[in-house]
Design a protein around this motif. Structure first.
Motif, PDB file in Angstrom:
ATOM      1  N   ILE A   1     -27.446  12.470 -20.287  1.00 24.45           N
ATOM      2  CA  ILE A   1     -25.979  12.583 -20.163  1.00 24.45           C
ATOM      3  C   ILE A   1     -25.511  12.008 -18.828  1.00 24.45           C
ATOM      4  O   ILE A   1     -24.524  11.268 -18.746  1.00 24.45           O
ATOM      5  CB  ILE A   1     -25.545  14.060 -20.318  1.00 24.45           C
ATOM      6  CG1 ILE A   1     -25.715  14.508 -21.779  1.00 24.45           C
ATOM      7  CG2 ILE A   1     -24.094  14.242 -19.864  1.00 24.45           C
ATOM      8  CD1 ILE A   1     -25.506  16.002 -21.996  1.00 24.45           C
ATOM      9  N   PHE A   2     -26.257  12.351 -17.763  1.00 20.03           N
ATOM     10  CA  PHE A   2     -25.885  11.832 -16.441  1.00 20.03           C
ATOM     11  C   PHE A   2     -25.971  10.306 -16.391  1.00 20.03           C
ATOM     12  O   PHE A   2     -25.151   9.634 -15.774  1.00 20.03           O
ATOM     13  CB  PHE A   2     -26.774  12.453 -15.359  1.00 20.03           C
ATOM     14  CG  PHE A   2     -26.280  13.797 -14.892  1.00 20.03           C
ATOM     15  CD1 PHE A   2     -25.119  13.883 -14.129  1.00 20.03           C
ATOM     16  CD2 PHE A   2     -26.958  14.969 -15.215  1.00 20.03           C
ATOM     17  CE1 PHE A   2     -24.666  15.123 -13.699  1.00 20.03           C
ATOM     18  CE2 PHE A   2     -26.498  16.197 -14.786  1.00 20.03           C
ATOM     19  CZ  PHE A   2     -25.343  16.291 -14.020  1.00 20.03           C
TER      20      PHE A   2
ATOM     21  N   THR B   1     -36.725  19.269 -23.645  1.00 23.82           N
ATOM     22  CA  THR B   1     -35.707  18.480 -24.376  1.00 23.82           C
ATOM     23  C   THR B   1     -34.339  18.640 -23.746  1.00 23.82           C
ATOM     24  O   THR B   1     -33.573  17.683 -23.607  1.00 23.82           O
ATOM     25  CB  THR B   1     -35.662  18.935 -25.845  1.00 23.82           C
ATOM     26  OG1 THR B   1     -36.955  18.768 -26.427  1.00 23.82           O
ATOM     27  CG2 THR B   1     -34.641  18.131 -26.634  1.00 23.82           C
ATOM     28  N   ASN B   2     -34.044  19.861 -23.321  1.00 23.54           N
ATOM     29  CA  ASN B   2     -32.732  20.094 -22.686  1.00 23.54           C
ATOM     30  C   ASN B   2     -32.599  19.314 -21.379  1.00 23.54           C
ATOM     31  O   ASN B   2     -31.550  18.737 -21.066  1.00 23.54           O
ATOM     32  CB  ASN B   2     -32.540  21.591 -22.426  1.00 23.54           C
ATOM     33  CG  ASN B   2     -32.328  22.365 -23.720  1.00 23.54           C
ATOM     34  OD1 ASN B   2     -31.898  21.794 -24.727  1.00 23.54           O
ATOM     35  ND2 ASN B   2     -32.640  23.662 -23.707  1.00 23.54           N
ATOM     36  N   GLU B   3     -33.724  19.344 -20.617  1.00 19.79           N
ATOM     37  CA  GLU B   3     -33.687  18.602 -19.346  1.00 19.79           C
ATOM     38  C   GLU B   3     -33.514  17.107 -19.594  1.00 19.79           C
ATOM     39  O   GLU B   3     -32.805  16.405 -18.866  1.00 19.79           O
ATOM     40  CB  GLU B   3     -34.980  18.860 -18.565  1.00 19.79           C
ATOM     41  CG  GLU B   3     -35.077  20.283 -18.040  1.00 19.79           C
ATOM     42  CD  GLU B   3     -36.430  20.560 -17.400  1.00 19.79           C
ATOM     43  OE1 GLU B   3     -36.492  21.451 -16.541  1.00 19.79           O
ATOM     44  OE2 GLU B   3     -37.405  19.851 -17.749  1.00 19.79           O
ATOM     45  N   PHE B   4     -34.195  16.640 -20.620  1.00 22.53           N
ATOM     46  CA  PHE B   4     -34.050  15.219 -20.951  1.00 22.53           C
ATOM     47  C   PHE B   4     -32.620  14.900 -21.365  1.00 22.53           C
ATOM     48  O   PHE B   4     -32.049  13.878 -20.969  1.00 22.53           O
ATOM     49  CB  PHE B   4     -35.022  14.869 -22.073  1.00 22.53           C
ATOM     50  CG  PHE B   4     -34.855  13.450 -22.549  1.00 22.53           C
ATOM     51  CD1 PHE B   4     -35.351  12.385 -21.804  1.00 22.53           C
ATOM     52  CD2 PHE B   4     -34.178  13.179 -23.747  1.00 22.53           C
ATOM     53  CE1 PHE B   4     -35.190  11.087 -22.249  1.00 22.53           C
ATOM     54  CE2 PHE B   4     -34.018  11.879 -24.178  1.00 22.53           C
ATOM     55  CZ  PHE B   4     -34.526  10.818 -23.432  1.00 22.53           C
ATOM     56  N   ASN B   5     -32.044  15.793 -22.166  1.00 25.54           N
ATOM     57  CA  ASN B   5     -30.665  15.569 -22.618  1.00 25.54           C
ATOM     58  C   ASN B   5     -29.684  15.530 -21.439  1.00 25.54           C
ATOM     59  O   ASN B   5     -28.765  14.716 -21.391  1.00 25.54           O
ATOM     60  CB  ASN B   5     -30.255  16.653 -23.611  1.00 25.54           C
ATOM     61  CG  ASN B   5     -30.997  16.524 -24.942  1.00 25.54           C
ATOM     62  OD1 ASN B   5     -31.466  15.432 -25.284  1.00 25.54           O
ATOM     63  ND2 ASN B   5     -31.118  17.620 -25.685  1.00 25.54           N
TER      64      ASN B   5
ATOM     65  N   GLY C   1     -22.972   7.804 -15.717  1.00 23.30           N
ATOM     66  CA  GLY C   1     -23.064   6.784 -14.664  1.00 23.30           C
ATOM     67  C   GLY C   1     -22.700   5.408 -15.182  1.00 23.30           C
ATOM     68  O   GLY C   1     -22.014   4.626 -14.514  1.00 23.30           O
ATOM     69  N   VAL C   2     -23.184   5.136 -16.424  1.00 26.07           N
ATOM     70  CA  VAL C   2     -22.858   3.840 -17.020  1.00 26.07           C
ATOM     71  C   VAL C   2     -21.359   3.717 -17.256  1.00 26.07           C
ATOM     72  O   VAL C   2     -20.738   2.679 -16.983  1.00 26.07           O
ATOM     73  CB  VAL C   2     -23.640   3.654 -18.336  1.00 26.07           C
ATOM     74  CG1 VAL C   2     -23.137   2.428 -19.084  1.00 26.07           C
ATOM     75  CG2 VAL C   2     -25.128   3.529 -18.061  1.00 26.07           C
ATOM     76  N   ILE C   3     -20.758   4.819 -17.767  1.00 24.66           N
ATOM     77  CA  ILE C   3     -19.312   4.785 -18.048  1.00 24.66           C
ATOM     78  C   ILE C   3     -18.511   4.589 -16.763  1.00 24.66           C
ATOM     79  O   ILE C   3     -17.579   3.780 -16.696  1.00 24.66           O
ATOM     80  CB  ILE C   3     -18.883   6.079 -18.767  1.00 24.66           C
ATOM     81  CG1 ILE C   3     -19.515   6.138 -20.167  1.00 24.66           C
ATOM     82  CG2 ILE C   3     -17.363   6.158 -18.863  1.00 24.66           C
ATOM     83  CD1 ILE C   3     -19.283   7.451 -20.894  1.00 24.66           C
ATOM     84  N   VAL C   4     -18.890   5.351 -15.729  1.00 20.72           N
ATOM     85  CA  VAL C   4     -18.194   5.212 -14.437  1.00 20.72           C
ATOM     86  C   VAL C   4     -18.381   3.806 -13.882  1.00 20.72           C
ATOM     87  O   VAL C   4     -17.449   3.175 -13.376  1.00 20.72           O
ATOM     88  CB  VAL C   4     -18.703   6.267 -13.440  1.00 20.72           C
ATOM     89  CG1 VAL C   4     -18.144   5.992 -12.047  1.00 20.72           C
ATOM     90  CG2 VAL C   4     -18.313   7.661 -13.898  1.00 20.72           C
ATOM     91  N   GLY C   5     -19.608   3.301 -13.972  1.00 18.78           N
ATOM     92  CA  GLY C   5     -19.867   1.940 -13.497  1.00 18.78           C
ATOM     93  C   GLY C   5     -19.053   0.914 -14.260  1.00 18.78           C
ATOM     94  O   GLY C   5     -18.527  -0.046 -13.684  1.00 18.78           O
TER      95      GLY C   5
ATOM     96  N   ILE D   1     -31.417  -0.821 -20.031  1.00 19.27           N
ATOM     97  CA  ILE D   1     -32.550  -0.749 -19.101  1.00 19.27           C
ATOM     98  C   ILE D   1     -32.798   0.674 -18.610  1.00 19.27           C
ATOM     99  O   ILE D   1     -33.944   1.157 -18.652  1.00 19.27           O
ATOM    100  CB  ILE D   1     -32.349  -1.721 -17.932  1.00 19.27           C
ATOM    101  CG1 ILE D   1     -32.428  -3.161 -18.457  1.00 19.27           C
ATOM    102  CG2 ILE D   1     -33.385  -1.490 -16.838  1.00 19.27           C
ATOM    103  CD1 ILE D   1     -32.179  -4.219 -17.405  1.00 19.27           C
ATOM    104  N   PRO D   2     -31.786   1.404 -18.147  1.00 18.39           N
ATOM    105  CA  PRO D   2     -32.061   2.780 -17.703  1.00 18.39           C
ATOM    106  C   PRO D   2     -32.620   3.652 -18.830  1.00 18.39           C
ATOM    107  O   PRO D   2     -33.506   4.484 -18.609  1.00 18.39           O
ATOM    108  CB  PRO D   2     -30.688   3.280 -17.241  1.00 18.39           C
ATOM    109  CG  PRO D   2     -29.945   2.047 -16.884  1.00 18.39           C
ATOM    110  CD  PRO D   2     -30.391   1.018 -17.864  1.00 18.39           C
ATOM    111  N   THR D   3     -32.108   3.442 -20.048  1.00 17.80           N
ATOM    112  CA  THR D   3     -32.585   4.252 -21.184  1.00 17.80           C
ATOM    113  C   THR D   3     -34.052   3.962 -21.488  1.00 17.80           C
ATOM    114  O   THR D   3     -34.871   4.875 -21.702  1.00 17.80           O
ATOM    115  CB  THR D   3     -31.726   3.962 -22.424  1.00 17.80           C
ATOM    116  OG1 THR D   3     -30.350   4.221 -22.113  1.00 17.80           O
ATOM    117  CG2 THR D   3     -32.153   4.843 -23.594  1.00 17.80           C
ATOM    118  N   VAL D   4     -34.399   2.669 -21.491  1.00 17.62           N
ATOM    119  CA  VAL D   4     -35.787   2.283 -21.767  1.00 17.62           C
ATOM    120  C   VAL D   4     -36.720   2.818 -20.693  1.00 17.62           C
ATOM    121  O   VAL D   4     -37.803   3.357 -20.981  1.00 17.62           O
ATOM    122  CB  VAL D   4     -35.897   0.749 -21.873  1.00 17.62           C
ATOM    123  CG1 VAL D   4     -37.362   0.322 -21.942  1.00 17.62           C
ATOM    124  CG2 VAL D   4     -35.146   0.256 -23.099  1.00 17.62           C
ATOM    125  N   VAL D   5     -36.305   2.678 -19.450  1.00 25.73           N
ATOM    126  CA  VAL D   5     -37.145   3.164 -18.345  1.00 25.73           C
ATOM    127  C   VAL D   5     -37.329   4.665 -18.439  1.00 25.73           C
ATOM    128  O   VAL D   5     -38.451   5.205 -18.284  1.00 25.73           O
ATOM    129  CB  VAL D   5     -36.525   2.780 -16.999  1.00 25.73           C
ATOM    130  CG1 VAL D   5     -37.266   3.458 -15.850  1.00 25.73           C
ATOM    131  CG2 VAL D   5     -36.555   1.273 -16.826  1.00 25.73           C
TER     132      VAL D   5
END
Length: 495
Positions: A67-68, A59-63, A72-76, A37-41
């Motif tokens: 990454i963040f 592109t760098n900002e998007f990357n 966040g998903v990994i920490v969650g 969901i976060p990726t799609v949004v």
């Protein structure tokens, strides 16, 4: 066996559903939601910005943003896994706790529940209910024990003999346990027979009960040799067949042996319940504790009785020694005791009063041990000084036995057996109701024996003549007792 299997299977189902199936499934769904969901949004917003040019992201900002999000998903994920692991541990501990308190049906119902939180909540609710029930049971046991100890403590100060005390203990513990009938039995010295000492909750009179033989292999033998309380949900067959125990034929029945160190002194039985429930473990333990304390009381009572018997026999020997000094009064104490018992039985006095009269009569002239022989054995009339000395013997007798607590109940007769209803007696000049019935009986018996005994200055009278003399004394002595004595003598002669 099938119930045990079902119970174990149900427990495993509860634990398995939490650890293996449901949590894994829900965790997977949660992870996908957190990842996709976060990726799609984010991608959607990127396309909007790219198309309309309102917000531009390199592109760098998007990357970096991506990454963040991934971090966040990994920490969650890690945090959620830790939380769920702890939840699994709590649930597993809860499952083990449930094994001892829930029925198989309740466990199956929880095993079918799909919501682990609901399972956990219901489980904790069941544990809480059991804890509350245990607290109520402990509180009831505490109150029962307090009531037992309070009532027994209050009764000790008013206790006249060991049987009164044992009756109080039996009444209190039977009521405290909610029992219907209680009985206390004492093992005789032969260790083969039980004697009923007291009964509560039944009109049965203990002294009318026949001793019960204790045979090896019987329920009574098991209770006495087990040295621990035994609970019988159903009445044992041999108890049913024992006629002496007919009044105890109620269920459930709990028995506790009376044990003092290594000695088994008897047993206490409580049968039937005022509420349709089985005796709880704490109630059985309460009976065992009371039985242990009762055994101590019985053993101490036996030791005291032996000591009291020694005291009485020693002092009685002194009184008989005084009695034997004068050949004219020799045997006087035994005859007065015999007449006192005869009158007491004619008047219907209880066994305790009869025994008190017998013992007091044997000691009533004990004080003469303090009177000089020349006064006691003088054949002529006594001088005023000698008579004043002779009149001291009731007080001397009382002073000898008063320090002995077990003989205190004899002091009244020993001191006052020369009192008269009109106040002309000695040493205190008591009148009317101030003179007890036991003293009145002893006074009449004492005078009667003096009249029917030979004296150096006169011949002895016949029983009929002596009774006439007693009647002539009128209001000085109790004439109702005189007539009862005359009737008893007449009945005795006919026998």
């Amino acid at each position: 066996m099938s119930q045990a299997f079902e119970k174990r299977h149900s427990k495993e189902k509860i634990g398995g559903s939490i650890q293996d199936t449901s949590i894994v499934r829900k965790f997977t769904i949660l992870f996908l939601l957190m990842s996709v969901i976060p990726t799609v949004v984010l991608y959607y917003f990127y396309e909007q910005i790219k198309e309309y040019g309102r917000i531009q992201l390199t592109t760098n900002e998007f990357n970096v943003t991506l990454i963040f999000i991934v971090l966040g998903v990994i920490v969650g994920y890690a945090s959620m896994r830790e939380v769920l692991s702890q939840l699994v541990q709590v649930t597993e501990s809860n499952r083990r706790a449930l094994e001892s308190i829930l029925s198989p049906e309740r466990i199956r119902a929880l095993g079918e529940e799909k919501n682990e939180i609901a399972v956990l909540a219901q489980s904790f609710s069941a544990i809480t209910e059991r804890l509350e029930e245990n607290v109520r049971s402990l509180e009831l046991a505490r109150k029962t024990l307090h009531a037992v100890m309070t009532k027994i403590g209050q009764g000790i100060s008013n206790m006249q003999n060991i049987d009164t005390f044992l009756g109080l203990i039996l009444e209190t513990v039977t009521d405290g346990l909610g029992g219907k009938v209680g009985a206390l039995f004492v093992l005789e010295e032969d260790k083969k027979t039980l004697t009923t000492r007291c009964v509560y909750g039944s009109p049965v009179e203990p002294h009318r009960q026949k001793p019960v033989e204790v045979r090896e292999g019987t329920t009574l033998y098991s209770v006495l040799t087990s040295r621990r309380p035994l609970l019988f949900p159903e009445l044992p067959a041999d108890i049913k067949e024992t006629k002496s125990f007919a009044y105890l034929s109620l269920t459930p029945m709990v028995c506790a042996p009376l044990i003092m160190k290594e000695k088994t002194l008897g047993m206490v039985i409580v049968s039937g319940r005022k509420v349709p429930e089985m005796f709880e473990e704490d109630e059985v333990n309460l009976l065992a504790n009371v039985a242990a304390q009762t055994a101590v009381s019985i053993e101490n009572s036996r030791l005291n009785q032996d000591m009291e018997k020694t005291y009485f026999e020693t002092i009685s020997a002194l009184a008989l020694a005084v009695d034997a000094k004068d050949r004219y009064s020799r045997g006087h104490l035994d005859r007065v005791a015999e007449h006192c018992v005869m009158i007491a039985r004619k008047l219907g006095l209880d066994a305790q009063d009869v025994q008190t009269l017998r013992d007091a009569a044997r000691l009533h002239d004990l004080g003469k041990i303090g009177i000089p022989d020349e006064v006691l054995q003088k054949k002529g009339s006594l001088s005023d000084q000698e008579w004043a000395l002779m009149r001291k013997h009731p007080e001397i007798g009382e002073s000898i036995i008063k320090p002995i607590r077990s003989l205190n109940h004899l002091c009244d007769v020993v001191r006052h057996h020369h009192e008269k209803l009109d106040g002309t007696g000695y040493p205190d000049g008591l009148k009317g109701d101030a003179i007890s019935p036991l003293v009145r009986i002893t006074t009449i018996s004492d005078i009667f024996d003096a009249l029917t005994s030979e004296r150096p200055y006169r011949d002895r009278m016949s029983p009929a003549q002596a009774c006439d003399e007693l009647r002539k004394m009128g209001g000085k002595i109790d004439q109702d007792i005189v007539e009862a004595f005359a009737e008893a003598l007449s009945e005795h002669r006919k026998m």
